[in-house]
Write a protein that holds these residues in place. Structure first.
Motif, PDB file in Angstrom:
ATOM      1  N   ALA A 387      50.302 -35.201 -16.096  1.00 50.45           N
ATOM      2  CA  ALA A 387      49.735 -33.952 -16.628  1.00 50.45           C
ATOM      3  C   ALA A 387      48.488 -34.226 -17.451  1.00 50.45           C
ATOM      4  N   ALA A 388      48.495 -35.310 -18.223  1.00 48.11           N
ATOM      5  CA  ALA A 388      47.309 -35.670 -19.017  1.00 48.11           C
ATOM      6  C   ALA A 388      46.152 -36.065 -18.110  1.00 48.11           C
ATOM      7  N   TRP A 389      46.447 -36.774 -17.032  1.00 48.00           N
ATOM      8  CA  TRP A 389      45.389 -37.121 -16.078  1.00 48.00           C
ATOM      9  C   TRP A 389      44.816 -35.852 -15.431  1.00 48.00           C
ATOM     10  N   CYS A 390      45.671 -34.873 -15.170  1.00 42.62           N
ATOM     11  CA  CYS A 390      45.179 -33.609 -14.605  1.00 42.62           C
ATOM     12  C   CYS A 390      44.189 -32.947 -15.554  1.00 42.62           C
ATOM     13  N   ARG A 391      44.528 -32.887 -16.815  1.00 42.06           N
ATOM     14  CA  ARG A 391      43.618 -32.264 -17.793  1.00 42.06           C
ATOM     15  C   ARG A 391      42.323 -33.043 -17.900  1.00 42.06           C
ATOM     16  N   ALA A 392      42.410 -34.357 -17.824  1.00 36.36           N
ATOM     17  CA  ALA A 392      41.197 -35.177 -17.883  1.00 36.36           C
ATOM     18  C   ALA A 392      40.314 -34.937 -16.661  1.00 36.36           C
ATOM     19  N   ALA A 393      40.919 -34.819 -15.490  1.00 37.45           N
ATOM     20  CA  ALA A 393      40.140 -34.586 -14.268  1.00 37.45           C
ATOM     21  C   ALA A 393      39.414 -33.246 -14.333  1.00 37.45           C
ATOM     22  N   VAL A 394      40.082 -32.233 -14.860  1.00 37.95           N
ATOM     23  CA  VAL A 394      39.444 -30.919 -14.997  1.00 37.95           C
ATOM     24  C   VAL A 394      38.317 -30.992 -16.011  1.00 37.95           C
ATOM     25  N   ARG A 395      38.579 -31.617 -17.137  1.00 37.99           N
ATOM     26  CA  ARG A 395      37.579 -31.685 -18.203  1.00 37.99           C
ATOM     27  C   ARG A 395      36.357 -32.465 -17.768  1.00 37.99           C
ATOM     28  N   GLN A 396      36.559 -33.561 -17.038  1.00 40.79           N
ATOM     29  CA  GLN A 396      35.451 -34.418 -16.626  1.00 40.79           C
ATOM     30  C   GLN A 396      34.912 -34.051 -15.240  1.00 40.79           C
ATOM     31  N   ARG A 397      35.472 -33.002 -14.613  1.00 39.14           N
ATOM     32  CA  ARG A 397      35.025 -32.521 -13.306  1.00 39.14           C
ATOM     33  C   ARG A 397      35.002 -33.657 -12.287  1.00 39.14           C
ATOM     34  N   ASP A 398      36.062 -34.428 -12.253  1.00 38.90           N
ATOM     35  CA  ASP A 398      36.167 -35.595 -11.377  1.00 38.90           C
ATOM     36  C   ASP A 398      36.908 -35.190 -10.104  1.00 38.90           C
ATOM     37  N   THR A 399      36.175 -35.017  -9.005  1.00 38.31           N
ATOM     38  CA  THR A 399      36.779 -34.546  -7.760  1.00 38.31           C
ATOM     39  C   THR A 399      37.687 -35.597  -7.125  1.00 38.31           C
ATOM     40  N   VAL A 400      37.376 -36.887  -7.284  1.00 31.10           N
ATOM     41  CA  VAL A 400      38.202 -37.939  -6.679  1.00 31.10           C
ATOM     42  C   VAL A 400      39.587 -37.940  -7.308  1.00 31.10           C
ATOM     43  N   TRP A 401      39.631 -37.872  -8.627  1.00 29.83           N
ATOM     44  CA  TRP A 401      40.923 -37.823  -9.312  1.00 29.83           C
ATOM     45  C   TRP A 401      41.639 -36.499  -9.020  1.00 29.83           C
ATOM     46  N   ALA A 402      40.885 -35.416  -8.916  1.00 32.90           N
ATOM     47  CA  ALA A 402      41.512 -34.123  -8.615  1.00 32.90           C
ATOM     48  C   ALA A 402      42.217 -34.180  -7.263  1.00 32.90           C
ATOM     49  N   ARG A 403      41.586 -34.763  -6.256  1.00 33.47           N
ATOM     50  CA  ARG A 403      42.217 -34.878  -4.941  1.00 33.47           C
ATOM     51  C   ARG A 403      43.489 -35.726  -5.022  1.00 33.47           C
ATOM     52  N   ALA A 404      43.409 -36.821  -5.756  1.00 32.64           N
ATOM     53  CA  ALA A 404      44.569 -37.699  -5.860  1.00 32.64           C
ATOM     54  C   ALA A 404      45.735 -36.997  -6.549  1.00 32.64           C
ATOM     55  N   LEU A 405      45.450 -36.222  -7.567  1.00 33.27           N
ATOM     56  CA  LEU A 405      46.507 -35.554  -8.327  1.00 33.27           C
ATOM     57  C   LEU A 405      47.058 -34.346  -7.588  1.00 33.27           C
ATOM     58  N   LEU A 406      46.232 -33.693  -6.772  1.00 30.21           N
ATOM     59  CA  LEU A 406      46.726 -32.586  -5.963  1.00 30.21           C
ATOM     60  C   LEU A 406      47.650 -33.076  -4.858  1.00 30.21           C
ATOM     61  N   GLY A 407      47.313 -34.208  -4.275  1.00 39.16           N
ATOM     62  CA  GLY A 407      48.118 -34.739  -3.190  1.00 39.16           C
ATOM     63  C   GLY A 407      48.024 -33.874  -1.946  1.00 39.16           C
ATOM     64  N   ALA A 408      48.932 -34.080  -1.025  1.00 35.73           N
ATOM     65  CA  ALA A 408      48.946 -33.309   0.218  1.00 35.73           C
ATOM     66  C   ALA A 408      49.480 -31.910  -0.053  1.00 35.73           C
ATOM     67  N   PRO A 409      48.858 -30.881   0.512  1.00 31.97           N
ATOM     68  CA  PRO A 409      49.330 -29.517   0.253  1.00 31.97           C
ATOM     69  C   PRO A 409      50.727 -29.257   0.803  1.00 31.97           C
ATOM     70  N   LEU A 432      36.873 -28.803  -6.772  1.00 35.46           N
ATOM     71  CA  LEU A 432      36.554 -29.224  -5.409  1.00 35.46           C
ATOM     72  C   LEU A 432      35.534 -28.281  -4.772  1.00 35.46           C
ATOM     73  N   PRO A 433      34.847 -28.715  -3.718  1.00 33.80           N
ATOM     74  CA  PRO A 433      33.948 -27.824  -2.973  1.00 33.80           C
ATOM     75  C   PRO A 433      34.719 -26.631  -2.416  1.00 33.80           C
ATOM     76  N   HIS A 434      34.025 -25.518  -2.209  1.00 34.49           N
ATOM     77  CA  HIS A 434      34.675 -24.272  -1.814  1.00 34.49           C
ATOM     78  C   HIS A 434      35.466 -24.411  -0.512  1.00 34.49           C
ATOM     79  N   ALA A 435      34.870 -25.024   0.487  1.00 31.99           N
ATOM     80  CA  ALA A 435      35.555 -25.139   1.776  1.00 31.99           C
ATOM     81  C   ALA A 435      36.816 -25.984   1.651  1.00 31.99           C
TER      82      ALA A 435
END
Length: 555
Positions: A387-409, A432-435
């Motif tokens: 959860a802390a990594w999720c907040r960090a990814a949002v705060r730092q706008r890090d798309t690579v970490w965001a993808r990793a934390l989202l995982g497969a839908p 993430l990008p809109h598409a």
């Protein structure tokens, strides 16, 4: 009727409460008549010589009051006529096509939202006004003068309409708004919108030093968008004399264009008298991965989280802080946790979310974010760390970490990486990008249905992509076939009406047919589903018609 004012000069203005009567010097004054009316003519006769309780007393009271009223009006003389307003400015934009003008009149005449209950199959016109205005502004049309009052009334009632409504109203709308105090909001909003770029230095100084708080906030935000350094200098010039609550709002404006030159000021704000200001300054600094605060937080976090190979395989070991010392509190760590949260867990989360995410690849042997979040975490610290990594990814706008934390839908939220919170997942998606957002949410809906997708849909752009739109419609159809309670999907259905591609209307018309009631379905559910799909298709067709009506006619 002409405006009037009381006579002056050599002719004294009549007293509204006691106008002398040469013919009846003993007549009651206006105040006496009021007293008689309040007490009753039985107790207080309206005229001298009239006995209390006389049947003529009420009539005498009304006659006397009417006479006083005529005298008071006769004592007034016409006032000078006010100057006529100046000519309305020209608007060079092309006028709306006739069909679009009729549509706008219809939308503005039906601005009242449904009060609740069953909506029926008719489209909700109140939800279409924002889209209509957006399209009209994009196409560069101007409104007909006759609809300007209704347009300003709509913007007055709904703040969400104001930016687009005032842009569409144009200069003539502002000219008209200046003539009606009820539309003064338009003048304020227009003044804020015009502050793009760097205003005149003297005007800036005057507004910043003498303006209302809302005007100062708007000014700072406008300057920040065009000249981040200039906005920072303006804020520094009066910072020490501002109230704590004002400093907090001003500091929030630095989120726009946040960069390394802001660090020195934010470091000083870490020592502010206000706890909220200190916390906001720390949050902003943690969004700058190269900041000194980020380095300090990384050093603390590394002492708490490390790679453990003692169990025969790699895992993450966590040793949360045992205290929240003064230095940590200075850097924005709040010592007291919220109710139900352990202290050490609370402190660890704040350290990790403020740590630059690049720290962890170095800490875990150059592993990728996907590999790091896949590592097991010892002693039940998985949820807190992820959860802390999720907040960090949002705060730092890090798309690579965001993808990793989202995982497969397709992975259930409770079993995947990152967090099970849909609100946090929506924030991750927004990086993430809109598409890519649309594709991920489409996969999530296809795998898990719509019951948990409402927040995720809110971060997807409009109109929804073909894959996302198909996933939503298919899930709605499946929910109907399963006999699901239809009203629990009303929010998603409302989003679909506004966000689906209007070109899908004909393909979806097959869903409007009523089906046989299922035995285990909610009573009347199929009728509601049929109405909902009829409303969806009708709304999509109406949106398509609006687009056509707002298409410029080739000459």
């Amino acid at each position: 009727m002409l405006p009037v004012h009381r006579a002056d000069g050599d002719v004294p203005a009549p007293d509204p409460h006691a106008v002398p009567d040469a013919d009846a010097p003993s007549a009651a004054s206006w105040d006496e008549l009021v007293t008689s009316a309040l007490l009753g003519t039985d107790r207080r006769p309206p005229a001298p010589g009239l006995a209390p309780g006389t049947q003529d007393a009420p009539r005498a009271l009304l006659d006397a009051a009417a006479l006083h009223t005529v005298r008071r009006r006769a004592g007034l003389s016409p006032a000078p006529a006010a100057a006529l307003p100046g000519r309305a400015p020209d608007d060079p934009r092309p006028l709306l096509p006739p069909a679009a003008e009729l549509r706008l009149a219809q939308l503005l005449a039906d601005r009242t939202a449904p009060s609740g209950g069953r909506r029926g199959a008719a489209p909700d016109l109140t939800e279409l006004i924002p889209q209509w205005l957006t399209t009209a502004n994009r196409r560069g049309f101007r409104p007909p003068a006759v609809l300007l009052p209704a347009l300003l009334d709509a913007a007055r009632a709904r703040t969400d309409l104001r930016p687009n409504a005032l842009a569409f109203a144009g200069a003539r709308g502002l000219w008209l708004a200046a003539l009606n105090p009820e539309w003064k909001f338009a003048l304020r909003d227009s003044a804020r919108r015009e502050r793009t770029g760097v205003p005149d230095p003297e005007a800036t100084r005057r507004v910043w030093e003498e303006g209302l708080f809302a005007e100062r906030v708007a000014l700072l935000a406008a300057i920040r968008s065009a000249d981040p350094a200039g906005a920072l200098a303006l804020l520094v010039s009066t910072w020490s004399g501002e109230r704590a609550e004002d400093r907090l709002m001003f500091l929030d404006s630095l989120r726009t264009g946040l960069s390394a030159p802001d660090e020195e000021f934010l470091e000083q704000a870490l020592s502010d008298r206000s706890r909220n200001v200190r916390a906001t300054a720390a949050e902003l600094l943690s969004a700058l991965p190269e900041s000194a605060l980020g380095a300090r937080m990384a050093a603390r976090a590394r002492s708490c989280v490390h790679l453990d190979r003692t169990g025969g395989g790699a895992s993450i070991a966590v040793e949360a802080p045992h205290e929240c010392d003064t230095a940590m509190q200075h850097d924005g760590v709040t010592a007291t946790p919220p109710s139900g949260r352990g202290e050490r867990d609370w402190w660890l989360g704040q350290l990790v979310e403020a740590t630059p995410l690049a720290t962890w690849s170095e800490r875990f042997g150059s592993r990728t974010p996907q590999e790091i979040v896949a590592l097991p975490v010892a002693d039940g610290w998985t949820d807190s760390l992820h959860a802390a990594w999720c907040r960090a990814a949002v705060r730092q706008r890090d798309t690579v970490w965001a993808r990793a934390l989202l995982g497969a839908p397709t992975t259930p939220p409770t079993q995947g990486t990152g967090t099970a919170s849909l609100a946090e997942r929506a924030k991750l998606l927004a990086t993430l990008p809109h598409a890519e957002r649309a594709d991920w949410v489409a996969g999530f809906i296809a795998a898990h249905g719509l019951s948990e997708a409402f927040q995720l849909l809110g971060v997807c752009t409009v109109p929804w992509s073909g894959a996302l739109g198909s996933a939503v419609v298919d899930a709605l159809d499946i929910a109907r076939d399963a006999g699901s309670y239809p009203w629990s999907f009303s929010g998603v259905m409302g989003l679909a009406e506004r966000c689906l591609d209007p070109g899908e209307a004909d393909r979806l018309s097959v869903l409007t047919a009523a089906q046989d009631e299922q035995e285990d379905a909610s009573p009347g559910a199929d009728g509601y589903w049929s109405e909902a799909f009829q409303r969806l298709v009708s709304t999509l067709r109406l949106r398509a018609a609006m687009e056509t009506e707002l298409t410029p006619v080739a000459l």
